[in-house]
Design an enzyme around this catalytic site. Structure first.
Site, PDB file in Angstrom:
ATOM      1  CB  SER A 142     -13.875 -79.248 -16.303  1.00 15.31           C
ATOM      2  OG  SER A 142     -14.348 -79.279 -17.651  1.00 15.31           O
ATOM      3  CE1 TYR A 155     -14.291 -84.550 -16.086  1.00 20.86           C
ATOM      4  CE2 TYR A 155     -15.342 -82.897 -17.475  1.00 20.86           C
ATOM      5  CZ  TYR A 155     -14.213 -83.395 -16.849  1.00 20.86           C
ATOM      6  OH  TYR A 155     -13.010 -82.730 -16.968  1.00 20.86           O
TER       7      TYR A 155
END
Length: 261
Positions: A142, A155
């Site tokens: 990501s 995250y």
């Protein structure tokens, strides 16, 4: 007929990738905790697509459970053969506050799913791919792994680890014929992002992402941010001095905590 193995295929990016590969005539092994959801999806597909009875394999596994995931991979090899492409897509995004004791357990959950789950996804296939002398392992990272964002520590840390892990693995396997590809999505309209409380530039649909991701995989590109405008922003952010980056984040809404509704 080529075979792709995809984790986290019950929704979002994983399901879009599975559909795109099926449309290209590949065999697809889909993996998720919710086997009933996968089976319902396959049954719905059979009403709209002409699918060979052996074109789709559905496997139940929890990527946080090492034995469960390895068993699903072994079942895939036994039933469908060694995949040509393995996509470690399963992941979770939960906001945390390190000042809260309970959030340490949440961070552990995120790391075990997003990082250890990826390594476990790849593990059962590496020896067989080395013997064959070919194969592709794809890690879905990501852009959040490039710079840390408020409330997003778990995250962001997990996706930064994914990027470094795939880079290390690529070096280890370079002479074996196995390609390791890292794909870093920007913002994709999935259940993972729908509760975000901040602007999401260049938001794209899962289908649009899947189309570009498959092109990247077929070309063997080692690392790519999708979409490309987000890649330019990622490069700029990566090069910003900390003082300037911190100033840009001033006033930005933080990722909501996992317990917030």
């Amino acid at each position: 007929m080529n075979l792709v193995f995809i984790t986290g295929a019950s929704s979002g990016i994983g399901q879009a990738l599975a559909l795109a590969y099926l449309q290209k005539g590949w065999r697809v092994a889909v993996v998720a905790r919710r086997a009933d959801t996968l089976n319902a999806w396959v049954q719905a597909l059979q009403k709209t697509m002409v699918l060979d009875s052996e074109q789709v394999g559905v496997f139940h596994a929890d990527v946080q459970n090492t034995d469960s995931l390895i068993a699903a991979a072994d079942d895939c090899i036994a039933q469908m053969g060694v995949p040509d492409v393995v996509i470690a897509n399963a992941g979770i995004s939960l906001g945390i506050d390190t000042a809260e004791r309970e959030d340490l357990a949440v961070m552990k959950q995120v790391m075990e799913t997003n990082v250890l789950g990826m390594a476990t996804t790849f593990h059962p296939f590496i020896r067989a791919m080395q013997t064959r002398g070919a194969g592709t392992l794809v890690g879905i990272a990501s852009v959040a792994g490039i710079r840390g964002l408020p409330g997003h520590a778990a995250y962001c840390a997990s996706k930064a680890a994914v990027i470094s892990y795939c880079e290390s693995l690529r070096g280890e396997l370079r002479s074996s014929g196995i390609r390791v590809i890292t794909i870093a999505p920007g913002y994709v309209a999935t259940p993972l992002t729908e509760r975000n409380r901040y602007p999401m530039p260049f938001l794209m649909t899962p289908d649009a992402f899947a189309h570009q991701a498959i092109q990247t995989i077929s070309r063997g590109t080692s690392y790519r941010v999708i979409p490309w405008p987000m890649g330019l922003i990622a490069k700029l952010l990566a090069g910003l001095p900390n003082a300037l980056f911190d100033r840009l984040l001033t006033g930005r809404p933080r990722k909501h905590r996992h317990s917030d509704r």
